[in-house]
Enzyme design. Structure first.
Site, PDB file in Angstrom:
ATOM      1  N   LYS A 241       0.843  -1.210   0.000  1.00 51.39           N
ATOM      2  CA  LYS A 241       0.000   0.000   0.000  1.00 51.39           C
ATOM      3  C   LYS A 241       0.872   1.251   0.000  1.00 51.39           C
ATOM      4  CE  LYS A 241      -0.218  -0.051   5.039  1.00 51.39           C
ATOM      5  NZ  LYS A 241      -0.919  -0.578   6.214  1.00 51.39           N
TER       6      LYS A 241
ATOM      7  N   TYR B 173      16.620  30.841   5.753  1.00 55.36           N
ATOM      8  CA  TYR B 173      15.463  31.626   6.213  1.00 55.36           C
ATOM      9  C   TYR B 173      15.535  31.921   7.703  1.00 55.36           C
ATOM     10  CZ  TYR B 173      13.008  30.915   1.794  1.00 55.36           C
ATOM     11  OH  TYR B 173      12.643  30.923   0.487  1.00 55.36           O
TER      12      TYR B 173
HETATM   13  C1  PLP Z   1      -0.131  -1.534   6.896  1.00 58.31           C
HETATM   14  C2  PLP Z   1      -0.710  -2.795   7.333  1.00 58.31           C
HETATM   15  C3  PLP Z   1       0.127  -3.912   7.586  1.00 58.31           C
HETATM   16  C4  PLP Z   1       1.634  -3.847   7.568  1.00 58.31           C
HETATM   17  O1  PLP Z   1       2.117  -3.182   8.715  1.00 58.31           O
HETATM   18  P1  PLP Z   1       3.689  -3.079   9.000  1.00 58.31           P
HETATM   19  O2  PLP Z   1       3.767  -2.632  10.401  1.00 58.31           O
HETATM   20  O3  PLP Z   1       4.239  -2.105   8.040  1.00 58.31           O
HETATM   21  O4  PLP Z   1       4.250  -4.435   8.779  1.00 58.31           O
HETATM   22  C5  PLP Z   1      -0.492  -5.123   7.862  1.00 58.31           C
HETATM   23  N1  PLP Z   1      -1.837  -5.218   7.919  1.00 58.31           N
HETATM   24  C6  PLP Z   1      -2.651  -4.165   7.720  1.00 58.31           C
HETATM   25  C7  PLP Z   1      -4.128  -4.333   7.816  1.00 58.31           C
HETATM   26  C8  PLP Z   1      -2.117  -2.921   7.427  1.00 58.31           C
HETATM   27  O5  PLP Z   1      -2.927  -1.882   7.236  1.00 58.31           O
END
Ligand code: PLP
Length: 380
Positions: free
Chosen positions: A43, A268
């Site tokens: 994602k 800045y």
């Molecule tokens: C983002 C997510 C993960 C992965 O989490 P990490 O801590 O990056 O391993 C697993 N399951 C769900 C539902 C998520 O939203």
């Protein structure tokens, strides 16, 4: 370095090391063993690493499933030509997106009656069966059916022959090792599974563990794990083992060097005042590229394996570093912001930790439009 040989010349760029990704994947695989499936989380543009490239590599490596948050992300992966590997949509889907799930062969999380109804209608229309994963809330307090109601909801799903409950999952709330709440979530999830079992449901995939679960809680593995962070080489809070490789590097080039007399304000709001005659290198990267202003003065960058301190506030397009202590610095030299540089190392966590944010935030914030090169470094 292949990236430097590319034409045209880019002053700031990202390198994605697919061998490091493979290394981390094999690390996870050797931890959980052959009987536990792995769903790779890609994602948010694969945590800023490039969703399509990462998905393709993970598929080649033998990843069992990919998982994204939204339907649109799943569509992007399919449109890039990746077929066959199941794609789980962790966030479920919006009303009206049911058709897209069929069209692009995506597996949604389900956790509401209206979702079941829409899926059943779409499946009937296409005379097909739609796979789904029941999402359970065991304590995160976000999406999902309350754990005590999971079995009832499973019955509702099962009452629709056009739906196949292929999985059941939940998500952990804490990352820390040995956390009481995590054990409570594991217990609630196990209980929900036995309540399903009592009604003769045993979904093929049963999963709870994110990266923290993979590293710290074998009892959270069930028969599938969902690592994200650790695939990219970031550790969840409280972990520093096993050895992982950082997949992403961020690099830039010195644009020009400027000498300032002592007591000269720099950047800045006169945010830095030179203490001596200073040689300042100007780098073409700033918060416009996702290099947050908050990183000003909390860190240093790397030039030829040497630590060059950031001075003054980071601008939209520029960052300044003090190179007074080094000889031979010249315009055009490479500066490493994240990654390896002659034996020295800067990790996303080096920027995140002082600000009390996650390394994933640093990585996700890197501007998607920066040039990105795939590299395959040393396999060892
Ligand atoms: C983002 C997510 C993960 C992965 O989490 P990490 O801590 O990056 O391993 C697993 N399951 C769900 C539902 C998520 O939203």
């Amino acid at each position: 370095m292949p990236a430097k040989e590319k034409k045209p010349f880019y002053p700031t760029w990202v390198e994605i090391d697919l061998n490091a990704l493979a290394y981390n994947f094999h690390m996870v695989k050797s931890l959980v063993g052959p009987r536990v499936y792995i769903a790779g989380i890609v994602k948010s543009n694969a945590y800023g690493h490039g969703m399509v490239e990462v998905s393709r590599k993970l598929t080649e490596l033998g990843m069992d499933m990919l998982a994204v948050c939204f339907v649109e992300e799943g569509i992007t992966i399919r449109q890039a030509g990746l077929k066959g590997i199941p794609i789980l949509i962790l966030g479920g889907f919006q009303p009206g997106q049911g058709e897209l799930l069929v069209q692009y062969d995506l597996t949604p999380a389900v956790y509401a009656d209206h979702m079941i109804e829409e899926l059943a209608t779409v499946a009937c229309k296409h005379q097909t069966v739609i796979p789904c994963h029941l999402k359970v809330d065991t304590g995160l307090g976000r999406l999902g059916i309350h754990h005590s109601e999971a079995a009832d909801f499973a019955c509702t799903i099962a009452s629709h022959k056009e739906l196949r409950m292929e999985g059941i999952f939940s998500h952990l709330s804490f990352d820390e090792p040995e956390h009481k709440f995590t054990y409570l979530q594991i217990e609630r999830f196990s209980k929900a599974l036995s309540q399903l079992q009592a009604r003769s449901f045993s979904p093929r995939y049963r999963h709870l563990a994110s990266s923290a679960g993979v590293l710290g809680y074998p009892s959270s593995w069930f028969n599938m794990v969902r690592p994200g962070a650790i695939l990219y080489g970031s550790y969840p809070t409280g972990y520093s083992q096993p050895h992982l490789k950082q997949v992403l590097s961020l690099k830039t080039t010195i644009m020009c060097l400027k000498k300032f007399p002592p007591h000269t304000p720099i950047s800045y709001e006169s945010s830095y005042i030179t203490k001596r005659e200073s040689l300042i290198a100007i780098l073409p990267i700033g918060y416009g590229d996702g290099f947050s202003r908050l990183y000003s003065s909390v860190n240093y960058l790397l030039w030829q394996g040497k630590k060059v301190p950031i001075v003054g506030k980071i601008c939209m397009n520029f960052t300044l570093v003090d190179v007074t202590d080094f000889t031979g610095v010249k315009p055009g030299d490479e500066v490493v912001i994240i990654g390896e540089c002659q034996g020295e190392y800067l990790r996303a966590a080096d920027f995140a930790d002082p600000l009390n944010i996650l390394p994933e935030e640093v990585l996700c914030n890197i501007d998607k439009s920066l040039p990105r090169f795939i590299v395959e470094k040393n396999k060892t």
